[in-house]
Write an enzyme that holds these catalytic residues in place. Structure first.
Site, PDB file in Angstrom:
ATOM      1  N   HIS A   1      -1.909  10.159  -0.691  1.00 16.59           N
ATOM      2  CA  HIS A   1      -2.239   8.843  -1.539  1.00 16.59           C
ATOM      3  C   HIS A   1      -2.378   8.983  -3.068  1.00 16.59           C
ATOM      4  CE1 HIS A   1      -4.116   5.557   1.090  1.00 16.59           C
ATOM      5  NE2 HIS A   1      -3.318   6.279   1.815  1.00 16.59           N
TER       6      HIS A   1
ATOM      7  N   LYS B   1      -7.234  -0.749  11.862  1.00 19.68           N
ATOM      8  CA  LYS B   1      -6.608  -1.194  10.510  1.00 19.68           C
ATOM      9  C   LYS B   1      -5.378  -0.423  10.140  1.00 19.68           C
ATOM     10  CE  LYS B   1      -6.119  -1.306   5.828  1.00 19.68           C
ATOM     11  NZ  LYS B   1      -5.408  -0.532   4.821  1.00 19.68           N
TER      12      LYS B   1
ATOM     13  N   ASP C   1       4.028 -14.795  11.705  1.00 25.72           N
ATOM     14  CA  ASP C   1       2.752 -15.212  11.460  1.00 25.72           C
ATOM     15  C   ASP C   1       1.826 -13.988  11.610  1.00 25.72           C
ATOM     16  OD1 ASP C   1       0.167 -16.214  11.592  1.00 25.72           O
ATOM     17  OD2 ASP C   1       0.778 -17.789  12.673  1.00 25.72           O
TER      18      ASP C   1
ATOM     19  N   GLU D   1       0.766  -1.274   0.005  1.00 27.00           N
ATOM     20  CA  GLU D   1       0.062  -0.108  -0.244  1.00 27.00           C
ATOM     21  C   GLU D   1       0.820   1.094   0.052  1.00 27.00           C
ATOM     22  OE1 GLU D   1      -3.207  -0.024   2.903  1.00 27.00           O
ATOM     23  OE2 GLU D   1      -3.154   2.233   2.850  1.00 27.00           O
TER      24      GLU D   1
HETATM   25  C1  MEV Z   1      -5.678   3.256   5.401  1.00 26.98           C
HETATM   26  O1  MEV Z   1      -4.941   2.048   4.975  1.00 26.98           O
HETATM   27  C2  MEV Z   1      -5.499   3.304   6.868  1.00 26.98           C
HETATM   28  C3  MEV Z   1      -6.429   4.658   7.304  1.00 26.98           C
HETATM   29  O2  MEV Z   1      -7.851   4.381   6.993  1.00 26.98           O
HETATM   30  C4  MEV Z   1      -6.482   4.450   8.942  1.00 26.98           C
HETATM   31  C5  MEV Z   1      -7.565   5.274   9.512  1.00 26.98           C
HETATM   32  O3  MEV Z   1      -8.428   5.714   8.986  1.00 26.98           O
HETATM   33  O4  MEV Z   1      -7.402   5.627  10.708  1.00 26.98           O
HETATM   34  C6  MEV Z   1      -6.061   5.758   6.983  1.00 26.98           C
END
Ligand code: MEV
Length: 425
Positions: free
Chosen positions: A375, A261, A277, A83
């Site tokens: 991004h 995430k 792992d 990513e």
């Molecule tokens: C993107 O890979 C991760 C984010 O969505 C985390 C977040 O929203 O805190 C930017």
């Protein structure tokens, strides 16, 4: 007739024979096969010692996150990830934390839990009693399977027994709590659980089914905190925005999932780079996030009396620096060398710190300009390269696309043709 996937003896074929079978099954071209069979530092020979039915290896970009100051020590962090922006964001997050003195991380003892599931006992509480009564014997039996671990100061430390109500009635669950030292430890504790199980059956007259590690590694917790001066994130308003972002996650599982995430972006990238792992880490993290019965963020952000940000993260991180892919995958070995960690505990502390810095960078971007700007630049770069831009053409195509606000393959192609047309005149 479509080809069959029922392939008895596939695992016994040689590497090239297996590739040939897959080529025929999927109608691969010679070029596809060349891509598949070309390897980097992980040779087919090593790969075949790691998993079954190998037909290739998979590469990912390996980047280095900079600026990390953890417990007063500087680290360069290897991160493997597909990513865009994650490595840049981690470095950026670490730079902000550094301005307040860096990240402080502390991992607990490296205790893993193995579960033994006892069923079909008429008096579950008496069965639990009978197991607990044999605690010393269980410790001896379990430790006998791993004398090296015991010599290193590890081995089974405690035995806990609980009765649970399941859809099939009560079950008696024994937890073996094992200090696995520098290993991830699943193998070690699984062996112990399997060894102990027949004794549990003998003492209770019940039937044991499962004997397996728990990935809810809540005896292997990392705690990280950091103080980030408000100026480092862009001022009072952004700092407040970060706290609001955390509060949103604390109140809403839909947001908490994305919040976590972002933390896992950093943790899993280091895990991949160092041969861990990753599924065990994800399972542990999310089970811990839901431990109070509701899915919650793994970190929290608040302001101190000065209006500076205080970040805190707490989660299980079960990783190893001996055994498994950490040793067989050559890149993992080098990544561990770059990190310079001496113990699994230190690796867990570093990974927790990366998680919190990654979280800070994401929340800062979200609470201010949004994440799409950063991004989009990287995305535009990937598109420019994929349409064939080389050298200074890449920057020109990227800047044009960003200026026009259209980031697409057709646009990149059009700009590239325009530049080349101009240059050939
Ligand atoms: C993107 O890979 C991760 C984010 O969505 C985390 C977040 O929203 O805190 C930017």
């Amino acid at each position: 007739m479509s080809p069959t996937s029922r392939l008895p003896g596939f695992h016994k074929l040689s590497f090239s024979e297996r590739v040939k079978v897959v080529k025929e099954f999927a109608g691969l071209s010679d070029e596809d096969v060349e891509i598949l069979t070309k390897t980097g530092s992980l040779s087919i020979e090593i790969a075949e010692r790691m998993i079954e039915n190998v037909i290739g290896t998979l590469e990912l970009p390996l980047g280095i996150a900079t600026n990390f100051l953890i417990n007063g020590k500087d680290y360069l962090i290897p991160m493997a990830i597909e990513e865009p922006s994650v490595v840049a964001a981690a470095s950026n997050g670490a730079r902000m934390c550094r301005e307040g003195g860096g990240l402080h991380a502390m991992a607990s003892e490296q205790l893993m839990i193995a579960q033994v599931q006892l069923t079909k006992v008429t008096n579950p509480y008496v069965a639990a009693y009978k197991i607990l009564e044999k605690k010393e014997e269980i410790i001896d039996i379990a430790n006998s399977v791993d004398p090296i671990l015991v010599k290193l100061g590890g081995g089974i430390k405690d035995v806990e027994v609980k009765v649970i109500e399941s859809p099939l009635g009560p079950m008696v669950i024994t937890h073996l709590i094992v200090d696995v030292k520098d290993a991830m430890g699943a193998n070690a504790v699984n062996t112990m659980a399997e060894k102990v199980a027949p004794y549990i059956e003998k003492w209770t007259g019940g039937k044991v089914y499962l004997r397996i590690v728990s990935n809810l590694a809540d005896r292997r917790i990392v705690r990280v905190w950091t103080r980030v001066p408000k100026e480092a994130v862009g001022g009072k308003d952004v700092a407040e925005g970060i706290v609001y972002a955390w509060a949103f996650a604390a109140a809403d599982p839909y947001r908490a999932a994305t919040h976590n995430k972002g933390i896992m972006n950093g943790i899993i990238a280091v895990a991949l780079a160092t041969g861990q792992d990753t599924r065990a880490l994800e399972a542990g993290a999310h089970a811990y996030a839901a431990r109070r019965g509701r899915y919650e963020p793994l970190s929290r952000w608040e302001l101190d009396e000065n209006g500076d940000l205080i970040g805190y993260l707490e989660m299980p991180i079960a990783v190893g620096i001996v055994g498994g892919a950490t040793r067989t995958n050559p890149i993992a070995r080098v990544s561990l060398k770059i990190l310079g960690v001496k113990t699994a505990k230190e690796l867990a502390e570093v990974m927790g710190a990366v998680g919190l810095a990654q979280n800070l960078a994401a929340l800062r971007a979200l609470a201010s300009e949004g994440i799409q700007r950063g991004h989009m630049k990287l995305h535009a770069r990937q598109i420019a390269i994929s349409v064939g831009a080389v050298g200074d053409e890449v920057d020109i195509v990227v800047n044009e696309m960003l200026k026009e606000g259209v980031i697409r393959y057709d646009k990149a192609k059009e700009i590239l043709e325009r530049i080349r047309g101009r240059r050939s005149k």
